[in-house]
Scaffold this motif. Structure first.
Motif, PDB file in Angstrom:
ATOM      1  N   LEU A  62       8.876  -2.455  -4.014  1.00 37.28           N
ATOM      2  CA  LEU A  62       7.730  -1.979  -4.809  1.00 37.28           C
ATOM      3  C   LEU A  62       7.465  -0.491  -4.586  1.00 37.28           C
ATOM      4  CD1 LEU A  62       5.055  -4.813  -4.408  1.00 37.28           C
ATOM      5  CD2 LEU A  62       5.811  -3.853  -6.584  1.00 37.28           C
ATOM      6  N   LEU A  63       7.659  -0.062  -3.334  1.00 36.82           N
ATOM      7  CA  LEU A  63       7.288   1.309  -2.962  1.00 36.82           C
ATOM      8  C   LEU A  63       8.504   2.204  -2.734  1.00 36.82           C
ATOM      9  CD1 LEU A  63       4.485   0.347  -0.399  1.00 36.82           C
ATOM     10  CD2 LEU A  63       4.191   0.971  -2.805  1.00 36.82           C
ATOM     11  N   ALA A  86       1.588  -4.623  -2.441  1.00 38.43           N
ATOM     12  CA  ALA A  86       2.436  -4.533  -1.246  1.00 38.43           C
ATOM     13  C   ALA A  86       1.739  -5.154  -0.042  1.00 38.43           C
ATOM     14  CB  ALA A  86       2.773  -3.072  -0.956  1.00 38.43           C
ATOM     15  N   GLU A  87       0.431  -4.925   0.071  1.00 38.39           N
ATOM     16  CA  GLU A  87      -0.321  -5.512   1.190  1.00 38.39           C
ATOM     17  C   GLU A  87      -0.311  -7.039   1.111  1.00 38.39           C
ATOM     18  OE1 GLU A  87      -4.528  -4.939   3.627  1.00 38.39           O
ATOM     19  OE2 GLU A  87      -4.207  -3.861   1.754  1.00 38.39           O
ATOM     20  N   PHE A  88      -0.428  -7.571  -0.094  1.00 35.52           N
ATOM     21  CA  PHE A  88      -0.356  -9.021  -0.257  1.00 35.52           C
ATOM     22  C   PHE A  88       1.014  -9.554   0.161  1.00 35.52           C
ATOM     23  CE2 PHE A  88      -4.273  -8.935  -2.752  1.00 35.52           C
ATOM     24  CZ  PHE A  88      -4.823 -10.172  -2.456  1.00 35.52           C
ATOM     25  N   TYR A  89       2.085  -8.859  -0.225  1.00 36.52           N
ATOM     26  CA  TYR A  89       3.420  -9.335   0.144  1.00 36.52           C
ATOM     27  C   TYR A  89       3.687  -9.204   1.642  1.00 36.52           C
ATOM     28  CZ  TYR A  89       5.057 -10.522  -4.486  1.00 36.52           C
ATOM     29  OH  TYR A  89       5.227 -11.151  -5.697  1.00 36.52           O
ATOM     30  N   ASN A 129       0.186  -0.773  -6.830  1.00 32.30           N
ATOM     31  CA  ASN A 129       1.309  -1.269  -6.032  1.00 32.30           C
ATOM     32  C   ASN A 129       0.977  -1.375  -4.549  1.00 32.30           C
ATOM     33  OD1 ASN A 129       3.023  -1.728  -8.111  1.00 32.30           O
ATOM     34  ND2 ASN A 129       4.322   0.071  -7.774  1.00 32.30           N
ATOM     35  N   TYR A 130       0.076  -0.524  -4.054  1.00 27.99           N
ATOM     36  CA  TYR A 130      -0.257  -0.549  -2.631  1.00 27.99           C
ATOM     37  C   TYR A 130      -0.959  -1.855  -2.264  1.00 27.99           C
ATOM     38  CZ  TYR A 130       0.460   4.367  -3.691  1.00 27.99           C
ATOM     39  OH  TYR A 130       0.986   5.539  -4.156  1.00 27.99           O
ATOM     40  N   LEU A 143       0.170   7.155   1.051  1.00 32.06           N
ATOM     41  CA  LEU A 143      -0.315   5.770   0.939  1.00 32.06           C
ATOM     42  C   LEU A 143       0.803   4.748   1.063  1.00 32.06           C
ATOM     43  CD1 LEU A 143      -2.917   6.069  -1.975  1.00 32.06           C
ATOM     44  CD2 LEU A 143      -3.414   5.526   0.419  1.00 32.06           C
ATOM     45  N   SER A 144       2.022   5.140   0.749  1.00 34.32           N
ATOM     46  CA  SER A 144       3.135   4.184   0.767  1.00 34.32           C
ATOM     47  C   SER A 144       3.759   4.022   2.153  1.00 34.32           C
ATOM     48  CB  SER A 144       4.222   4.623  -0.207  1.00 34.32           C
ATOM     49  OG  SER A 144       4.936   5.748   0.297  1.00 34.32           O
TER      50      SER A 144
END
Length: 353
Positions: free
Chosen positions: A118-119, A89-92, A85-86, A126-127
Motif C-alpha cells: 500500500l505504501l 495500513a494500520e488496519f492491516y 492509505n495510512y 507518515l509512511s
C-alpha cells in the motif's frame, strides 16, 4: 450535536489514557459507550469511529480476546473505503498481529506485506512508521517459523528503514530480535553483541516489558556461556519487572527456573525453592490443560527437581520427577533436555537402580 461529539471525544481521551496504563477492560467499556453515543448522532463521523475501532482491536488483542478483536477489525475495516492509505495500513498491521497471535504466520506475513505494498511508492514521513512496524513483524514471524535467513533479511531491512525514523525503542527491539536469532543459531558472540546494543537503547521506564524480555534473553545467553553469576543477576533483575510478570507469565517462570539452575553447584535448598516458585506460577490459573510452551517449562522444572533430588540421595523421589519430565521431553522432542535426561537415566543404571 456538537455537545454529543465532545462527550464522545471525552470517552475516547479517557480510553487512550487507560490504554497506556494497561487497563484494557476500562478501555473497552469507555469505547463501547462512545460507539453507542456516536451511532445515532452521525454515520459521517468516520474519523472518530475509526479511532475507536483501532483502539478496541488493540485492547482486545492485549486481553487475548482474539475472536472479539477479529470482530472489531471487520467492523472498523468496513469504514476504510473513505479513509487514506495510512489508516488502511494500520488496519492491516493489526490484522497481521491478530494472525501472528494465532500462530498463523503465513497469513500474518500476507497482511504485513499488504501494508508494505500500500505504501510502496510513498516516501512521506507518515509512511515510514507503518512500514517499519510491518517489516519488523515480518522478521518476527519468519523467526517463529524457524526461517532464520528470511528473518535476518527482514530485521536488516527494518534497520535500513530506521535511518529515516528516529526511535530507540524500535531499534532496540530490532537488535534484540537479531540477538535472539543468532542465539537460536548458536552464534553466541554475535548474539551477545546485539543484545548489548539493545541494552543501550531500551529503558525500564519507556519499554518496561521489552526491557524485561531482553534481560531474560541475555540471562539465558550468559547461562549458556557458563557465566553463572551474571546470569543470576540478570534473571533476578528481570523478576523485579511487575508488568513483565503480569503479561508474560512464562518468562517469569523461566526466570525462576534459570535462577534455580545457577544454584545447582552451590545451594540445593535454593534450587528447590526457586523450582517451587516456578512450578506454582506455571500451575496458576490452570483449568484443563497447558499450552505447549507452559508444558515444556514443566518438563524443564521436573527435570531440574529430579537432578537435585538425585544429588541429595532422594532417588525414589528423583525417579518420580524424572518420569514426569521424560513424558514431556519426548512429547516435544526437547533435544537439549533429552541429553540431560539421558545422563540422569545413566546414573540410575550405574547405581543399579
Amino acid at each position: 450535536m456538537n455537545q454529543g461529539i465532545k462527550e464522545i471525544e471525552k470517552f475516547l481521551f479517557q480510553a487512550e489514557a487507560e490504554f497506556k496504563l494497561g487497563h484494557y477492560h476500562l478501555v473497552v467499556g469507555n469505547l463501547m459507550f462512545a460507539l453507542h453515543l456516536l451511532e445515532p448522532i452521525s454515520r459521517e463521523k468516520f474519523d472518530l469511529m475509526v479511532k475507536i475501532y483501532l483502539l478496541l482491536i488493540k485492547s482486545h488483542l492485549e486481553m487475548k480476546h482474539i475472536t472479539k478483536a477479529h470482530e472489531m477489525w471487520k467492523k472498523g475495516y468496513c469504514l476504510c473505503d473513505k479513509k487514506d492509505n495510512y489508516t488502511v495500513a494500520e488496519f492491516y498491521n493489526l490484522q497481521g498481529k491478530l494472525y501472528s497471535t494465532e500462530k498463523k504466520y503465513f497469513l500474518a506475513i500476507q497482511s504485513y506485506m499488504t501494508t508494505l505494498n500500500l505504501l510502496a511508492n510513498d516516501i512521506s514521513e507518515l509512511s515510514i512508521l507503518p512500514k517499519i512496524t510491518a517489516m519488523f513483524n515480518i522478521a518476527t514471524c519468519h523467526m517463529r517459523k524457524g526461517d532464520y535467513s528470511k528473518a535476518k533479511n527482514a530485521y536488516n531491512e527494518t534497520i535500513e528503514l530506521l535511518k529515516y525514523y528516529e526511535s530507540d525503542s524500535i531499534k532496540g527491539r530490532t537488535f534484540m530480535g537479531l540477538g535472539t536469532l543468532y542465539h537460536f543459531q548458536g552464534e553466541i558472540n554475535i548474539s551477545k553483541q546485539y543484545y548489548e546494543k539493545s541494552l543501550k537503547l531500551l529503558s525500564p521506564n519507556t519499554d518496561p516489558i521489552v526491557y524485561g524480555l531482553l534481560l531474560h534473553n541475555l540471562a539465558e545467553l550468559e547461562l549458556s556461556r557458563g557465566q553463572i553469576k551474571n546470569a543470576r543477576k540478570l534473571y533476578k533483575k528481570g523478576l523485579g519487572n511487575d508488568l513483565l510478570n503480569k503479561h508474560y507469565k512464562q518468562v517469569t517462570v523461566s526466570c525462576y527456573l534459570g535462577i534455580a539452575k545457577t544454584y545447582v553447584d552451590d545451594d540445593p535448598t535454593l534450587v528447590k525453592e526457586y523450582c517451587k516458585n516456578a512450578l506454582n506460577l506455571a500451575m496458576e490459573g490452570l483449568i484443563n490443560r497447558f499450552a505447549p510452551r507452559e508444558e515444556r517449562d514443566l518438563g524443564r522444572i521436573f527435570l531440574l527437581i529430579s537432578q537435585i533430588l538425585y544429588i541429595e540421595g532422594e532417588k525414589e523421589k528423583s525417579r518420580i520427577y524424572l518420569n514426569q519430565a521424560k513424558s514431556i521431553i519426548k512429547k516435544y522432542n526437547m533435544r537439549n533436555e533429552e541429553i540431560e535426561l539421558n545422563e540422569l537415566k545413566s546414573k540410575f543404571k550405574e547405581g543399579g537402580d
